[in-house]
Design an enzyme around this catalytic site. Structure first.
Site, PDB file in Angstrom:
ATOM      1  N   ASP A  34      35.306  23.736  43.338  1.00 14.92           N
ATOM      2  CA  ASP A  34      35.382  24.898  42.132  1.00 14.92           C
ATOM      3  C   ASP A  34      34.302  24.428  41.262  1.00 14.92           C
ATOM      4  O   ASP A  34      34.098  23.166  41.016  1.00 14.92           O
ATOM      5  CB  ASP A  34      36.820  24.775  41.463  1.00 14.92           C
ATOM      6  CG  ASP A  34      37.162  25.901  40.563  1.00 14.92           C
ATOM      7  OD1 ASP A  34      36.234  26.318  39.584  1.00 14.92           O
ATOM      8  OD2 ASP A  34      38.251  26.446  41.074  1.00 14.92           O
ATOM      9  N   THR A  38      35.763  29.965  35.850  1.00 10.79           N
ATOM     10  CA  THR A  38      36.785  30.952  35.107  1.00 10.79           C
ATOM     11  C   THR A  38      37.933  29.962  34.742  1.00 10.79           C
ATOM     12  O   THR A  38      38.928  30.730  34.503  1.00 10.79           O
ATOM     13  CB  THR A  38      36.788  32.163  35.616  1.00 10.79           C
ATOM     14  OG1 THR A  38      37.340  32.051  36.945  1.00 10.79           O
ATOM     15  CG2 THR A  38      35.511  32.936  35.807  1.00 10.79           C
ATOM     16  N   SER A  78      36.008  33.059  42.695  1.00  8.81           N
ATOM     17  CA  SER A  78      35.499  34.488  42.251  1.00  8.81           C
ATOM     18  C   SER A  78      36.115  34.485  40.849  1.00  8.81           C
ATOM     19  O   SER A  78      37.319  34.388  40.691  1.00  8.81           O
ATOM     20  CB  SER A  78      35.884  35.624  43.023  1.00  8.81           C
ATOM     21  OG  SER A  78      35.578  37.129  42.578  1.00  8.81           O
ATOM     22  N   ASN A 102      29.056  31.432  52.723  1.00 11.85           N
ATOM     23  CA  ASN A 102      29.209  29.642  52.922  1.00 11.85           C
ATOM     24  C   ASN A 102      30.639  29.506  53.361  1.00 11.85           C
ATOM     25  O   ASN A 102      30.631  28.384  54.351  1.00 11.85           O
ATOM     26  CB  ASN A 102      28.741  29.254  51.488  1.00 11.85           C
ATOM     27  CG  ASN A 102      27.240  29.163  51.469  1.00 11.85           C
ATOM     28  OD1 ASN A 102      26.463  29.252  52.288  1.00 11.85           O
ATOM     29  ND2 ASN A 102      26.998  29.205  50.060  1.00 11.85           N
ATOM     30  N   TYR A 148      32.967  43.565  40.965  1.00  5.33           N
ATOM     31  CA  TYR A 148      34.120  43.060  41.251  1.00  5.33           C
ATOM     32  C   TYR A 148      34.569  43.751  42.844  1.00  5.33           C
ATOM     33  O   TYR A 148      34.723  43.029  44.023  1.00  5.33           O
ATOM     34  CB  TYR A 148      35.311  42.842  40.476  1.00  5.33           C
ATOM     35  CG  TYR A 148      36.487  42.167  41.023  1.00  5.33           C
ATOM     36  CD1 TYR A 148      36.363  40.723  41.182  1.00  5.33           C
ATOM     37  CD2 TYR A 148      37.659  42.624  40.953  1.00  5.33           C
ATOM     38  CE1 TYR A 148      37.490  39.969  41.810  1.00  5.33           C
ATOM     39  CE2 TYR A 148      38.923  42.100  41.308  1.00  5.33           C
ATOM     40  CZ  TYR A 148      38.872  40.943  41.690  1.00  5.33           C
ATOM     41  OH  TYR A 148      39.915  40.107  42.141  1.00  5.33           O
ATOM     42  N   ARG A 189      43.778  39.257  31.045  1.00  5.73           N
ATOM     43  CA  ARG A 189      44.659  40.071  31.964  1.00  5.73           C
ATOM     44  C   ARG A 189      46.096  40.237  31.070  1.00  5.73           C
ATOM     45  O   ARG A 189      46.370  39.654  29.965  1.00  5.73           O
ATOM     46  CB  ARG A 189      45.029  39.406  33.069  1.00  5.73           C
ATOM     47  CG  ARG A 189      43.884  39.346  33.928  1.00  5.73           C
ATOM     48  CD  ARG A 189      44.209  38.725  35.433  1.00  5.73           C
ATOM     49  NE  ARG A 189      43.559  37.431  35.419  1.00  5.73           N
ATOM     50  CZ  ARG A 189      43.485  36.584  36.715  1.00  5.73           C
ATOM     51  NH1 ARG A 189      43.421  37.303  37.682  1.00  5.73           N
ATOM     52  NH2 ARG A 189      43.226  35.472  36.466  1.00  5.73           N
TER      53      ARG A 189
HETATM   54  P1  NAD Z   1      40.808  32.511  38.474  1.00  6.14           P
HETATM   55  O1  NAD Z   1      39.778  33.228  37.512  1.00  6.14           O
HETATM   56  O2  NAD Z   1      41.739  31.873  37.857  1.00  6.14           O
HETATM   57  O3  NAD Z   1      40.149  31.423  39.652  1.00  6.14           O
HETATM   58  C1  NAD Z   1      39.155  31.693  40.216  1.00  6.14           C
HETATM   59  C2  NAD Z   1      38.517  30.318  40.351  1.00  6.14           C
HETATM   60  O4  NAD Z   1      37.293  30.526  41.166  1.00  6.14           O
HETATM   61  C3  NAD Z   1      38.343  29.568  39.119  1.00  6.14           C
HETATM   62  O5  NAD Z   1      38.792  28.235  39.363  1.00  6.14           O
HETATM   63  C4  NAD Z   1      36.944  29.614  39.169  1.00  6.14           C
HETATM   64  O6  NAD Z   1      36.333  28.399  38.234  1.00  6.14           O
HETATM   65  C5  NAD Z   1      36.228  29.398  40.451  1.00  6.14           C
HETATM   66  N1  NAD Z   1      34.950  30.064  40.870  1.00  6.14           N
HETATM   67  C6  NAD Z   1      34.423  31.147  40.378  1.00  6.14           C
HETATM   68  N2  NAD Z   1      33.191  31.131  40.766  1.00  6.14           N
HETATM   69  C7  NAD Z   1      33.006  30.136  41.650  1.00  6.14           C
HETATM   70  C8  NAD Z   1      31.908  29.774  42.126  1.00  6.14           C
HETATM   71  N3  NAD Z   1      30.737  30.538  42.244  1.00  6.14           N
HETATM   72  N4  NAD Z   1      31.710  28.449  42.737  1.00  6.14           N
HETATM   73  C9  NAD Z   1      33.037  27.563  42.578  1.00  6.14           C
HETATM   74  N5  NAD Z   1      34.235  28.309  42.131  1.00  6.14           N
HETATM   75  C10 NAD Z   1      34.127  29.262  41.737  1.00  6.14           C
HETATM   76  O7  NAD Z   1      41.374  33.796  39.257  1.00  6.14           O
HETATM   77  P2  NAD Z   1      42.645  33.862  40.142  1.00  6.14           P
HETATM   78  O8  NAD Z   1      43.593  34.926  39.587  1.00  6.14           O
HETATM   79  O9  NAD Z   1      43.276  32.710  40.381  1.00  6.14           O
HETATM   80  O10 NAD Z   1      42.087  34.562  41.444  1.00  6.14           O
HETATM   81  C11 NAD Z   1      41.938  33.878  42.718  1.00  6.14           C
HETATM   82  C12 NAD Z   1      41.314  34.736  43.705  1.00  6.14           C
HETATM   83  O11 NAD Z   1      42.261  35.676  43.914  1.00  6.14           O
HETATM   84  C13 NAD Z   1      40.114  35.354  43.184  1.00  6.14           C
HETATM   85  O12 NAD Z   1      39.202  35.670  44.422  1.00  6.14           O
HETATM   86  C14 NAD Z   1      40.704  36.952  43.056  1.00  6.14           C
HETATM   87  O13 NAD Z   1      39.777  37.883  43.460  1.00  6.14           O
HETATM   88  C15 NAD Z   1      41.803  36.998  43.866  1.00  6.14           C
HETATM   89  N6  NAD Z   1      42.655  37.839  43.439  1.00  6.14           N
HETATM   90  C16 NAD Z   1      43.512  37.420  42.247  1.00  6.14           C
HETATM   91  C17 NAD Z   1      44.534  38.476  41.592  1.00  6.14           C
HETATM   92  C18 NAD Z   1      45.432  38.090  40.490  1.00  6.14           C
HETATM   93  O14 NAD Z   1      46.163  39.108  40.090  1.00  6.14           O
HETATM   94  N7  NAD Z   1      45.360  36.851  40.057  1.00  6.14           N
HETATM   95  C19 NAD Z   1      44.706  39.570  42.319  1.00  6.14           C
HETATM   96  C20 NAD Z   1      43.902  40.122  43.335  1.00  6.14           C
HETATM   97  C21 NAD Z   1      42.800  39.101  43.902  1.00  6.14           C
END
Ligand code: NAD
Length: 321
Positions: A34, A38, A78, A102, A148, A189
């Site tokens: 990580d 975010t 992401s 990757n 996105y 959110r």
């Molecule tokens: P979040 O933002 O809390 O967590 C995402 C994590 O990815 C963060 O820790 C961030 O630092 C890390 N990250 C982002 N870009 C990075 C990079 N280039 N290199 C390394 N780390 C990186 O979001 P979340 O809610 O925990 O979502 C996690 C995953 O689940 C995401 O891929 C998101 O698209 C997917 N998702 C989540 C939801 C939801 O409702 N929470 C819904 C649909 C999909």
């Protein structure tokens, strides 16, 4: 899932940190990759003391460092909340493209099971309802949200190409709105925003008319779904979400009432390309993975509100260095 060596990209984020916790509970050795784009370092702090956990600070869009060998690779890295991906548009596209390449490459070298955290946003503003996996979506490819939506659509296509051409054992989860403890109050959110406003007795801010619907899944259920997909050989895509649909206005009212808040409600302009209805058809997950959500919205919201209220009252924790 049985004890294994697991890599979780985005492992310090909201969903990722819960996933790492469950994996550690099950006896797995877990590496989280990580870059804190975010997430808060506090999310990692609660994992750092756990035996079997390792954190590697790394941007997934750069070639992966030598971090060990793995049986399972989960790719969650992401930006996920609209304010985050609108703030980080190019980074979000790169996490879905270079980052996914990757992570797939690592899974290929390790002959590991690969699980992509995709999203209901691949359906865009859906023209069919509820959304089944065979619906191809209704996405504006050049609107602000496309960074996105299209990143995840590309990530799905790339995952399928690695499966077909390189024989990687892949699975695609289309996650619907997930909520619970360890979300950031400022991530924009709906649930953490309403809860923070309700706990402060500040007006609850509804974007748009409030008639738009969402289907909310408690994070424990979402994580169980991701683990079920990882344990199977099912390719997906498969919806992981809760089919209990609610209007944003009713959700705000429920949160206000469960918080015992005196907040008023205020309406602001809706977001561009904001979907009007969102509800998963989860019959495929039921049939193929034996998975369905079990936490009711009432219970999940109570637990989440309790967690946010506890944090508001607690002293600040030491940051991770
Ligand atoms: P979040 O933002 O809390 O967590 C995402 C994590 O990815 C963060 O820790 C961030 O630092 C890390 N990250 C982002 N870009 C990075 C990079 N280039 N290199 C390394 N780390 C990186 O979001 P979340 O809610 O925990 O979502 C996690 C995953 O689940 C995401 O891929 C998101 O698209 C997917 N998702 C989540 C939801 C939801 O409702 N929470 C819904 C649909 C999909």
């Amino acid at each position: 899932m049985k004890a294994e060596r697991v890599l979780v990209t985005g492992g310090c984020g909201f969903v990722g940190s819960h996933l790492c916790e469950r994996l550690l509970d099950a006896g797995a050795a877990v590496v989280a990759l990580d870059n804190f784009a975010t997430s808060t370092p506090e999310n990692a702090a609660r994992l750092l003391d756990r035996p079997g956990f390792d954190l590697v600070q790394h941007d997934v869009t750069e070639p992966f460092p030598a971090v060990g060998s793995f049986d399972v690779v989960f790719h969650l890295a992401s930006a996920a909340s609209p304010p985050d991906y609108l703030r980080l548009p190019i980074e979000t596209l790169r996490a879905g493209s270079a980052g996914t390449a990757n992570a797939l490459g690592l899974a290929e070298r390790n002959r590991a099971r690969f699980v992509l955290a995709s999203t209901s946003e691949v359906y865009g503003d859906p023209a069919v309802h509820p959304q089944r996996e065979d619906y191809w979506g209704h996405v504006n490819p050049v609107g602000p949200r496309s960074v996105y939506d299209e990143a995840k659509r590309y990530a799905e296509a790339l995952t399928m190409a690695f499966r077909r051409e390189r024989r990687v054992n892949t699975g695609i989860a289309r996650i619907f709105n997930t909520y619970g403890p360890w979300m950031r109050t400022d991530d924009g959110r709906m649930v953490p925003t309403f809860i923070a406003e309700a706990l402060a007795d500040a007006p609850l801010t509804i974007a748009g008319t409030g008639e738009q619907t969402r289907s909310l899944c408690y994070v424990e259920d979402t994580v169980r779904g991701l683990l079920a997909l990882a344990s199977s050989d099912y390719p997906g895509p498969v919806n992981i979400g809760n089919a209990d649909e609610v209007s944003v206005r009713d959700l705000a009212e429920e949160i206000r009432s469960l918080s015992g808040s005196r907040s008023a409600v205020r309406y602001v302009d809706g977001a561009i390309d904001d979907p009007r209805r969102r509800c998963p058809d989860i019959s495929l997950a039921r049939r193929e993975l034996g998975w369905w959500p079990s936490v009711t919205r009432d219970d999940g919201l109570r637990r989440t509100i309790e967690w946010f209220a506890g944090r508001a009252a607690a002293p600040a924790e030491e940051p991770v260095r």
